[in-house]
Write a protein that holds these residues in place. Structure first.
Motif, PDB file in Angstrom:
ATOM      1  N   ALA A 128     -88.526  69.232  30.386  1.00  0.00           N
ATOM      2  CA  ALA A 128     -89.586  68.352  30.893  1.00  0.00           C
ATOM      3  C   ALA A 128     -90.283  67.656  29.730  1.00  0.00           C
ATOM      4  O   ALA A 128     -90.476  68.238  28.670  1.00  0.00           O
ATOM      5  N   LYS A 129     -90.623  66.372  29.938  1.00  0.00           N
ATOM      6  CA  LYS A 129     -91.258  65.613  28.865  1.00  0.00           C
ATOM      7  C   LYS A 129     -92.742  65.972  28.738  1.00  0.00           C
ATOM      8  O   LYS A 129     -93.265  66.072  27.636  1.00  0.00           O
TER       9      LYS A 129
ATOM     10  N   PRO B 269     -95.949  68.272  28.788  1.00  0.00           N
ATOM     11  CA  PRO B 269     -96.224  69.713  28.640  1.00  0.00           C
ATOM     12  C   PRO B 269     -96.837  70.346  29.886  1.00  0.00           C
ATOM     13  O   PRO B 269     -96.586  71.521  30.171  1.00  0.00           O
TER      14      PRO B 269
ATOM     15  N   LEU C 165    -106.497  70.135  24.364  1.00  0.00           N
ATOM     16  CA  LEU C 165    -105.959  69.388  23.233  1.00  0.00           C
ATOM     17  C   LEU C 165    -105.592  67.964  23.620  1.00  0.00           C
ATOM     18  O   LEU C 165    -105.311  67.155  22.752  1.00  0.00           O
ATOM     19  N   ASN C 166    -105.559  67.659  24.924  1.00  0.00           N
ATOM     20  CA  ASN C 166    -105.321  66.297  25.389  1.00  0.00           C
ATOM     21  C   ASN C 166    -103.999  65.744  24.873  1.00  0.00           C
ATOM     22  O   ASN C 166    -103.947  64.750  24.158  1.00  0.00           O
ATOM     23  N   LEU C 167    -102.890  66.401  25.226  1.00  0.00           N
ATOM     24  CA  LEU C 167    -101.569  66.056  24.691  1.00  0.00           C
ATOM     25  C   LEU C 167    -100.807  65.146  25.639  1.00  0.00           C
ATOM     26  O   LEU C 167     -99.659  65.394  25.930  1.00  0.00           O
TER      27      LEU C 167
ATOM     28  N   GLU D 135     -96.552  61.592  24.589  1.00  0.00           N
ATOM     29  CA  GLU D 135     -95.388  62.274  24.021  1.00  0.00           C
ATOM     30  C   GLU D 135     -95.094  61.723  22.635  1.00  0.00           C
ATOM     31  O   GLU D 135     -94.458  62.371  21.818  1.00  0.00           O
TER      32      GLU D 135
ATOM     33  N   ASP E 232     -96.876  61.548  20.175  1.00  0.00           N
ATOM     34  CA  ASP E 232     -97.458  62.336  19.095  1.00  0.00           C
ATOM     35  C   ASP E 232     -96.416  63.231  18.443  1.00  0.00           C
ATOM     36  O   ASP E 232     -96.489  63.518  17.260  1.00  0.00           O
ATOM     37  N   ILE E 233     -95.461  63.682  19.268  1.00  0.00           N
ATOM     38  CA  ILE E 233     -94.469  64.622  18.766  1.00  0.00           C
ATOM     39  C   ILE E 233     -93.251  63.834  18.315  1.00  0.00           C
ATOM     40  O   ILE E 233     -92.647  63.106  19.101  1.00  0.00           O
ATOM     41  N   SER E 234     -92.870  63.983  17.061  1.00  0.00           N
ATOM     42  CA  SER E 234     -91.681  63.294  16.588  1.00  0.00           C
ATOM     43  C   SER E 234     -90.451  63.933  17.212  1.00  0.00           C
ATOM     44  O   SER E 234     -90.313  65.149  17.228  1.00  0.00           O
TER      45      SER E 234
ATOM     46  N   LYS F  58     -86.758  65.262  17.728  1.00  0.00           N
ATOM     47  CA  LYS F  58     -85.695  65.744  16.856  1.00  0.00           C
ATOM     48  C   LYS F  58     -84.464  64.881  17.051  1.00  0.00           C
ATOM     49  O   LYS F  58     -84.272  64.279  18.103  1.00  0.00           O
TER      50      LYS F  58
ATOM     51  N   ARG G 132     -87.073  72.071  20.809  1.00  0.00           N
ATOM     52  CA  ARG G 132     -88.367  71.396  20.997  1.00  0.00           C
ATOM     53  C   ARG G 132     -89.208  71.475  19.742  1.00  0.00           C
ATOM     54  O   ARG G 132     -89.035  72.396  18.923  1.00  0.00           O
ATOM     55  N   ARG G 133     -90.109  70.501  19.578  1.00  0.00           N
ATOM     56  CA  ARG G 133     -90.985  70.518  18.407  1.00  0.00           C
ATOM     57  C   ARG G 133     -92.432  70.745  18.777  1.00  0.00           C
ATOM     58  O   ARG G 133     -93.262  70.952  17.890  1.00  0.00           O
ATOM     59  N   ASN G 134     -92.763  70.653  20.050  1.00  0.00           N
ATOM     60  CA  ASN G 134     -94.134  70.912  20.471  1.00  0.00           C
ATOM     61  C   ASN G 134     -94.394  72.414  20.392  1.00  0.00           C
ATOM     62  O   ASN G 134     -93.699  73.207  21.008  1.00  0.00           O
TER      63      ASN G 134
ATOM     64  N   ILE H 294     -94.731  74.236  23.724  1.00  0.00           N
ATOM     65  CA  ILE H 294     -93.496  74.458  24.483  1.00  0.00           C
ATOM     66  C   ILE H 294     -92.705  75.597  23.862  1.00  0.00           C
ATOM     67  O   ILE H 294     -92.121  76.421  24.562  1.00  0.00           O
TER      68      ILE H 294
ATOM     69  N   MET I 279     -94.147  78.706  25.022  1.00  0.00           N
ATOM     70  CA  MET I 279     -93.777  78.992  26.417  1.00  0.00           C
ATOM     71  C   MET I 279     -92.359  79.537  26.503  1.00  0.00           C
ATOM     72  O   MET I 279     -92.074  80.421  27.312  1.00  0.00           O
TER      73      MET I 279
ATOM     74  N   TYR J 173    -104.081  72.406  15.554  1.00  0.00           N
ATOM     75  CA  TYR J 173    -104.436  71.082  16.076  1.00  0.00           C
ATOM     76  C   TYR J 173    -105.698  70.574  15.407  1.00  0.00           C
ATOM     77  O   TYR J 173    -105.824  69.391  15.095  1.00  0.00           O
TER      78      TYR J 173
ATOM     79  N   ASP K 204     -97.258  69.344  16.400  1.00  0.00           N
ATOM     80  CA  ASP K 204     -95.855  69.162  16.032  1.00  0.00           C
ATOM     81  C   ASP K 204     -95.495  70.156  14.928  1.00  0.00           C
ATOM     82  O   ASP K 204     -96.088  70.130  13.850  1.00  0.00           O
TER      83      ASP K 204
END
Lengths: 172, 106
Positions: A25-26, A28, A77-79, A82, A84-86, A88, B31-33, B36, B39, B90, B97
């Motif tokens: 899932a994209k 969170p 954290l208000n994420l 998407e 924000d995350i580089s 892979k 995943r990089r988060n 996640i 989890m 954070y 990340d």
């Protein structure tokens, strides 16, 4: 097929599908909601195996407490973005899936060398009830139970210490 | 509900737990988060819990279920500390990340 067999296959499918959606899932928040679905499916499995106490504990502790904590942190954290995350690279993703699949292959292949498990005739089926589990917990496992309270104390102190703002810290 | 252990072989539970565990491993790898990844660690813990309960039910031994109880207690403590660390990350880097947390490499 009987009802319990159908329930087993349905709950297994639900658990595996939701687990895949947790990973892929994209958003969170969707991941957290699918993880809650996994926990409910596993709770169904526990009820099928007659482990009623652990089924209730699973709902209360995992779906109740831990997942609320996750949701709270994600919203805190208000994420939403998407970006924000580089991401892979595709190569790393394929390598991860292949190595995970190989691990699964090894674990499944090791099953082949096992003899099929023969169920004993006079097996106790009521071990998962609160009464029987409580007797075992407070007779045989009393020391680990008390040590768990020390662990909780340490975790509590650690979480408060980590969450405290310090004067020299960079705050946004 | 008791008759499930006579209908379903124990191997099916082992396969289900292995699949869930490997999905958790894949999630940690791709995943990089940080949330996640955390989890997925919970997912792996739960796969092991289910295996413990299946073995305990098929053998008629309550020790396995007590062990799962302790695993749940440890997981609750782990989540409290882990999420505090993630909030801390954070606050300092303005993202969750794990790819940005590479200072230890040098």
């Amino acid at each position: 097929m009987s009802l319990s067999e159908n329930l087993f296959y349905f709950l297994s499918f639900l658990a595996i599908f939701s687990a895949l959606m947790v990973v892929f899932a994209k958003n969170p928040i969707h991941s957290v909601l699918y993880l809650i679905l996994v926990f409910f499916a596993l709770t169904g499995h526990y009820i099928l195996l007659n482990a009623q106490f652990l089924a209730i504990v699973n709902i209360i502790v995992y779906a109740g407490a831990i997942m609320v904590l996750f949701l709270f942190v994600i919203m805190f954290l208000n994420l939403k973005k998407e970006g924000d995350i580089s991401a892979k690279s595709v190569f790393v993703k394929v390598a991860g899936v292949v190595s995970g699949g190989l691990l699964l292959l090894v674990m499944i292949a090791s099953l082949k060398s096992l003899e099929p498990y023969q169920l004993k005739a006079d097996i106790k089926t009521d071990i998962g009830l609160v009464e029987n589990l409580g007797k075992v917990l407070y007779n045989d496992f009393l020391l680990p139970f008390e040590l768990a309270s020390i662990l909780f104390l340490a975790a509590m102190v650690g979480a408060v210490m980590l969450g405290k703002r310090e004067s020299g810290e960079r705050n946004f | 509900m008791v008759e499930i252990i006579t209908k379903i072989p124990l191997e099916y539970y082992i396969i289900l737990a292995s699949v869930l565990f490997c999905i958790g491993v894949i999630g940690v790898l791709i995943r990089r988060n940080a949330l996640i990844i955390f989890m997925c660690v919970e997912l792996m813990l739960n796969a092991v819990n289910m295996l413990f309960i299946a073995f305990s039910a098929y053998r008629g031994d309550a020790s396995g279920q007590v062990f799962v109880f302790f695993i749940m207690a440890v997981a609750a403590a782990e989540v409290a500390v882990g999420l505090a660390i993630i909030v801390m990350i954070y606050r300092n880097t303005r993202s969750v990340d794990v790819g940005e947390l590479n200072k230890l490499r040098y």
